[in-house]
Design an enzyme around this catalytic site. Structure first.
Site, short mmCIF file in Angstrom:
data_model
loop_
_atom_site.label_atom_id
_atom_site.label_comp_id
_atom_site.label_asym_id
_atom_site.label_seq_id
_atom_site.Cartn_x
_atom_site.Cartn_y
_atom_site.Cartn_z
N SER A 1 0.88 -1.18 0.00
CA SER A 1 0.00 0.00 0.00
C SER A 1 0.92 1.22 0.00
O SER A 1 2.11 1.10 0.33
CB SER A 1 -0.83 -0.03 1.29
OG SER A 1 -1.35 1.25 1.59
N TYR B 1 -1.86 -1.18 10.40
CA TYR B 1 -1.85 -1.30 8.93
C TYR B 1 -0.52 -0.78 8.36
O TYR B 1 0.12 -1.44 7.55
CB TYR B 1 -3.04 -0.50 8.35
CG TYR B 1 -3.29 -0.80 6.88
CD1 TYR B 1 -3.98 -1.94 6.50
CD2 TYR B 1 -2.84 0.06 5.88
CE1 TYR B 1 -4.21 -2.22 5.16
CE2 TYR B 1 -3.07 -0.21 4.54
CZ TYR B 1 -3.76 -1.35 4.18
OH TYR B 1 -3.99 -1.64 2.85
N1 LIG Z 1 -8.68 -1.24 -1.32
C1 LIG Z 1 -7.71 -0.38 -1.10
O1 LIG Z 1 -7.91 0.85 -1.10
C2 LIG Z 1 -6.31 -0.87 -0.85
C3 LIG Z 1 -5.27 0.08 -0.85
C4 LIG Z 1 -3.97 -0.36 -0.62
C5 LIG Z 1 -3.72 -1.70 -0.41
N2 LIG Z 1 -4.75 -2.60 -0.41
C6 LIG Z 1 -4.43 -4.00 -0.15
O2 LIG Z 1 -5.00 -4.81 -1.17
C7 LIG Z 1 -5.16 -6.14 -0.68
C8 LIG Z 1 -6.51 -6.65 -1.08
O3 LIG Z 1 -7.52 -5.90 -0.41
P1 LIG Z 1 -8.86 -5.44 -1.10
O4 LIG Z 1 -8.87 -3.97 -1.08
O5 LIG Z 1 -9.10 -6.15 -2.34
O6 LIG Z 1 -9.89 -5.89 0.05
P2 LIG Z 1 -11.13 -6.89 0.05
O7 LIG Z 1 -11.65 -6.83 1.44
O8 LIG Z 1 -12.05 -6.57 -1.05
O9 LIG Z 1 -10.45 -8.31 -0.23
C9 LIG Z 1 -9.60 -8.91 0.71
C10 LIG Z 1 -9.78 -10.43 0.64
O10 LIG Z 1 -8.86 -11.03 1.56
C11 LIG Z 1 -9.53 -12.09 2.23
N3 LIG Z 1 -8.90 -12.38 3.51
C12 LIG Z 1 -9.00 -11.70 4.68
N4 LIG Z 1 -8.31 -12.34 5.65
C13 LIG Z 1 -7.76 -13.42 5.08
C14 LIG Z 1 -6.94 -14.48 5.58
N5 LIG Z 1 -6.57 -14.52 6.86
N6 LIG Z 1 -6.53 -15.43 4.71
C15 LIG Z 1 -6.93 -15.41 3.42
N7 LIG Z 1 -7.72 -14.46 2.91
C16 LIG Z 1 -8.12 -13.48 3.72
C17 LIG Z 1 -10.95 -11.58 2.39
O11 LIG Z 1 -11.85 -12.65 2.66
C18 LIG Z 1 -11.17 -10.88 1.07
O12 LIG Z 1 -11.72 -11.76 0.11
C19 LIG Z 1 -4.93 -6.05 0.84
O13 LIG Z 1 -3.64 -6.52 1.14
C20 LIG Z 1 -5.03 -4.56 1.12
O14 LIG Z 1 -4.32 -4.18 2.26
C21 LIG Z 1 -6.03 -2.21 -0.62
#
Ligand SMILES: NC(=O)c1ccc[n+]([C@@H]2O[C@H](COP(=O)([O-])OP(=O)(O)OC[C@H]3O[C@@H](n4cnc5c(N)ncnc54)[C@H](O)[C@@H]3O)[C@@H](O)[C@H]2O)c1
Length: 277
Positions: free
Chosen positions: A149, A162
């Site tokens: 991130s 985070y």
């Molecule tokens: N959405 C944003 O703005 C953003 C920004 C920067 C980074 N990220 C990163 O992107 C990645 C994906 O997040 P997203 O935004 O798609 O969120 P999301 O909530 O849509 O998807 C996350 C997925 O991870 C799964 N998950 C949670 N805990 C888990 C575990 N212990 N084992 C296996 N799976 C697990 C959830 O069930 C979900 O399907 C994350 O690492 C997040 O930190 C997201």
């Protein structure tokens, strides 16, 4: 068969964690469109199955596997299941699973929230790299994408756990990129700002900062599909850092060239968020 294909993201034998939603689902679907075979892993088997079904219904190849990335044995089992399901050995691993935590300052954030976030966001990626990196290196071909991130290099207030986990993912990715140099394995670390996904509603975000967060998502959020495309292109080019949005690149430069301005800005943001909470 490995080595003939110069584009890692095409015809991949891939494992994507957190593939049941958001960025993980976008990666899985895009890899399948590129004729990949994809193991969609998630702690939530139902949503992982939904992703796999969406892929299969459009003629792609995908399988759902339940895996909690915070548990080493489950990631080891995931590698074994991927070996059994995929037609070829895994050559692309996307350590994407992650959760959001925010709204409380350090000292008020519960230890449970610290452990929960560290377990998934940091240990989950460590487990993925520990289990799969030696296999890919031994094959002499492949890719690892770790999802961090912008918080990995520019810590925002009220997001202590985070920020710490994402900084760890960045450091791990930089380490791995150096260690895989010359082995045929590309490492890419994705550092986005806001992406329109479920993370803001399913995470442990304090009700006090939810309106601010929702506004931020509304104003700056981008679709996950574009982020996945940019990242796969970077992987194929052998590019380590991916800053997929303009604001991510601006934050990178501000932190690098004007660190004191960045720090003052973060302080201001903290006071603003605390006043609203
Ligand atoms: N959405 C944003 O703005 C953003 C920004 C920067 C980074 N990220 C990163 O992107 C990645 C994906 O997040 P997203 O935004 O798609 O969120 P999301 O909530 O849509 O998807 C996350 C997925 O991870 C799964 N998950 C949670 N805990 C888990 C575990 N212990 N084992 C296996 N799976 C697990 C959830 O069930 C979900 O399907 C994350 O690492 C997040 O930190 C997201």
């Amino acid at each position: 068969m490995f080595g003939r294909n110069k584009t890692i993201s095409a015809n991949a034998s891939a494992v994507v964690t957190g593939a049941g939603s958001g960025i993980g689902r976008a990666f899985a679907e895009e890899l399948a469109r590129r004729n990949g075979a994809v193991v969609c892993a998630d702690i939530n088997l139902g949503t992982a199955q939904e992703t796999a079904d969406r892929i299969v219904s459009t003629g792609g190849r995908a399988w759902a596997v339940q895996c909690d990335v915070s548990v080493q044995a489950e990631v080891e089992a995931l590698a074994e299941q991927a070996d059994a399901l995929l037609p070829e050995p895994v050559n692309l691993v996307i350590n994407n699973a992650g959760v959001g935590v925010g709204g409380k300052p350090v000292g008020e954030t519960s230890m449970d929230d610290w452990h929960w976030t560290m377990g998934i966001n940091l240990w989950g990626v460590i487990h993925g790299c520990h289990v799969f990196a030696p296999r890919l290196k031994a094959q002499g071909y492949g890719g690892i994408i770790n999802v961090a991130s912008t918080a990995s290099f520019a810590a925002a207030p009220l997001m202590g756990p985070y920020n710490v986990t994402k900084a760890g993912v960045l450091a791990l990715s930089e380490t791995l990129a150096a260690e895989t140099s010359g082995t045929g394995v590309n490492v890419t670390v994705l550092c986005p700002t806001v992406v329109n996904t479920n993370i803001f509603t399913t995470g442990r975000i304090d009700a006090g900062i939810t309106p601010l967060m929702n506004r931020l998502v509304e104003l700056t959020g981008v679709p996950a599909e574009g982020v996945a495309l940019t990242t796969l292109k970077a992987l194929d080019r052998g590019q380590l850092y991916v800053l997929p949005q303009m604001d991510a690149r601006m934050i990178w430069r501000a932190k690098r060239y004007l660190p004191s301005v960045y720090t003052r800005g973060a302080g201001l943001l903290s006071r603003l968020a605390s006043a609203k909470a």
